[in-house]
Design an enzyme around this catalytic site. Structure first.
Site, PDB file in Angstrom:
ATOM      1  N   ASP A  32     103.124  98.918  83.591  1.00 52.33           N
ATOM      2  CA  ASP A  32     101.895  99.529  84.104  1.00 52.33           C
ATOM      3  C   ASP A  32     101.048 100.026  82.927  1.00 52.33           C
ATOM      4  OD1 ASP A  32     103.392 101.778  83.414  1.00 52.33           O
ATOM      5  OD2 ASP A  32     102.824 102.924  85.188  1.00 52.33           O
TER       6      ASP A  32
ATOM      7  N   SER B 125      98.617 107.087  84.238  1.00 49.23           N
ATOM      8  CA  SER B 125      99.603 106.057  84.535  1.00 49.23           C
ATOM      9  C   SER B 125      98.970 104.868  85.257  1.00 49.23           C
ATOM     10  CB  SER B 125     100.750 106.667  85.340  1.00 49.23           C
ATOM     11  OG  SER B 125     101.814 105.746  85.452  1.00 49.23           O
TER      12      SER B 125
END
Length: 622
Positions: free
Chosen positions: A332, A175
């Site tokens: 992101d 992530s």
């Protein structure tokens, strides 16, 4: 997992180049050198052995990765406690074993594998390679594998699991973590991240089969096996079509003069956000050229986390000024989170917090539902959810409007599972969120999704422009209507697990054994809830309504002045986080008064409970 590697005696004919004098470590070294077929990581261990670095060898080889937030996350590199080819193979073998026990039709229903664009040259480790090895373990055991032919946003994996009727799925991603990290995120057949007891059972299964099986290293199976299917086109088309279910003003979007800038933070988001804007009838957002293509080094940002605010959004804000774009959306690196900034009349940029965005999303999703609902729609069947450390603004909206609001433990795995449960019981879920810029608009994906959130915020901004309002102005309206909710979230870094334990144990034995603090400086505490132990002083039986979570530290204090503050450890990083929010009733207290009170309380919380200087904690911006 304290044991180094598999049970059984080491073959005495195979000698490690140099004994460490520690039988347990020798066994672990032998196993690594026998099993690892990645030349780079094998050489890392050989080099440490050669240099006599036994302590580092022990740290790398004598403990294992444990399942944290729905899977594994760690630095890439050699060793059983890192993410690498061998540990991913071992984890997948354990998952195979667990799924085989749980599903008689596992091989026919199949398994989904996706990946982002992370990589590390020094350990020859990349998300795509780790994904191929994940697929290889399963293909070698005759399991149908849906392997994406290119990188995808994390939300595509849980979406595909549900769409294709697979029993589970894995996304290889870390992530928004630093570039050195990678991870292995596991989704169950319900399309939500795995929760207990699946994680514990999978760990047991991994321990039962740590030696790679025949075929587990054969990553070429992804290209040669007839059991490998590429779901990319089907899933992407279906996802974009499903997106239109939460598009309510397509005509307006098509005529809009509002410009948007999008940054994908060197990750996977660019292509998919472009397609999402097209699905909503928008012109494509303007991409930040230096950040639109994948780059595992994240070369233009110190840290690839849009949550860090203006400091990491620098390039997108400057481009937006140049292009006269009023709104910036930032996904992101794996595109499951969304940051939003809006230029104000004075030329400054407002970067919204996750809690502020949730107020906007909650208002928007409810207003659109109300406007478009069928005649017989029952408000009592409508739900919104948030994690317990997030703003209580949705609760305030729900109380006034008459729908249901529920809290879960921190982490979208809890939200995803609960939403699935509500849907299975005929309920309608409009929106869910966690304060760390994770949003779920609609229920096509039972996880946070930055792609859908980006285009929903664009439609919201477009609609509000037609009303002569900005996002920031609408946010004030929402707070005026439902009560100001002023929150502040930050963290301290702490790399010493025993220090963290000591801080929390002190709070549990503050005024004597098993006695929580009754005040924090000048602020009286009304209630204490400890999720780690299951204690809640606000309940008659003193037991927490939310499930106990012994694996992490988390204590919530409700103060007499209306503030709620939580201290907790991160599931994926060496952090102690704090969350504090002042909740006021509509028409009560000016914003500035609430902000000042909140700031003083946070200072008291940090000084009295965390004691940074004494405990060697580093504040986030230091």
């Amino acid at each position: 997992m304290g044991d180094c590697g598999a049970p059984g005696d080491v073959n005495s004919n195979v000698l490690v180049a140099r004994s460490t004098g520690d039988a347990q470590l020798d066994k672990a070294v032998w196993q690594w050198l026998s099993w690892d077929k990645n030349q780079k990581t094998k050489e890392q261990i050989e080099s440490l052995l050669q240099d006599g670095k036994h302590r580092e060898l022990r740290e790398r080889l004598c403990c294992r990765l444990s399942f944290g937030t729905a899977g594994l996350r760690s630095a890439m590199g050699a060793g059983f406690c890192y993410i690498n080819d061998l540990t991913v193979i071992q984890s997948t073998q354990g998952i195979y074993k667990y799924l085989e026990r749980n599903f008689s039709d596992f091989k026919q229903r199949g398994f989904v594998v996706g990946y982002d664009t992370r990589g590390q040259v020094t350990s020859n480790c990349s998300s795509k390679k780790l994904a191929k090895l994940t697929a290889a373990v399963l293909l070698a055991k005759d399991v149908l594998v849906y392997f994406f032919s290119t990188y995808v946003p994390t939300p595509f994996v849980p979406y595909a699991v549900q769409q294709l009727g697979a029993v589970a799925g894995v996304m290889i991603t870390a992530s928004h973590n630093r570039k050195e990290d990678n991870g292995y995120k596991v989704y169950w057949e319900n399309g939500a991240q795995i929760t207990s007891p699946h994680d514990k059972e999978i760990i047991k299964c991994i321990e039962e089969c740590v030696e790679p099986w025949n075929g587990s290293w054969n990553e070429s199976l992804v290209d040669t096996s007839p059991l490998r299917q590429d779901p990319l086109k089907k899933i992407c088309d279906s996802y974009m079509e499903d997106l239109t279910k939460i598009c309510f003003h397509r005509e307006l979007n098509m005529q809009s003069s509002l410009k948007f800038v999008h940054t994908s933070f060197h990750g996977v988001g660019h292509d998919y956000v472009q397609l999402a804007f097209k699905a909503f009838g928008f012109q494509p957002p303007i991409p930040v050229p230096e950040q639109k293509d994948p780059d595992p080094d994240f070369s233009t940002v110190k840290c690839p986390n849009p949550e860090e605010g203006e400091s990491v959004l620098e390039l997108s804000l400057r481009l937006a000024e140049k292009e006269s774009a009023k709104v910036v959306v930032a996904t992101d690196p794996d595109a499951d989170r969304l940051a939003v900034a809006e230029q104000q009349e004075n030329g400054c940029w407002k970067v919204f917090t996750g809690n502020e965005l949730a107020a906007l999303f909650g208002w928007w999703m409810f207003s659109c539902w109300k406007e478009n609902r069928p005649q017989d729609a029952d408000m009592r069947n409508v739900y919104m959810l948030a994690t317990t450390v997030s703003s209580k603004i949705l609760r305030a909206i729900a109380l006034k409007e008459g729908f249901h609001f529920e809290e879960t433990l921190p982490g979208f795995k809890w939200i995803g599972s609960r939403v699935k449960n509500l849907l299975d019981n005929g309920k309608e879920v409009l929106f869910a969120f966690e304060e760390s810029i994770g949003f779920m608009c609609g229920t096509s994906v039972l996880d946070k999704d930055g792609v859908s959130a980006a285009v929903v915020i664009a439609e919201m901004a477009t609609y509000l422009q037609g009303q002569g309002l900005t996002l920031a102005q609408k946010l004030v309206d929402i707070y005026e209507m439902y009560g100001y909710h002023i929150s502040k979230t930050s963290y301290f870094l702490c790399y010493e697990p025993h220090t963290i334990k000591r801080i929390f144990e002190r709070l549990r034995n503050f005024d004597g054994p098993q006695s929580y603090p009754k005040c924090c400086g000048a602020y009286n505490i009304l209630h204490v809830r400890d999720i780690t132990t299951g204690y809640d002083s606000s309940q008659l039986n003193k037991k927490s309504v939310l499930p106990v979570s012994k694996s992490s530290q988390m204590i919530t204090f409700t103060f007499q002045n209306g503030c709620v503050a939580t201290l907790r450890t991160s599931g994926t990083e060496p952090k102690i986080k704090y969350y504090a929010e002042m909740c006021a009733l509509p028409g009560h207290s000016a914003r500035s008064v609430l902000e000042e009170e909140l700031q003083k309380l946070i200072e008291a919380l940090i000084g009295n409970f965390l004691e940074p200087a004494k405990n060697g904690l580093t504040w986030r911006s230091a």
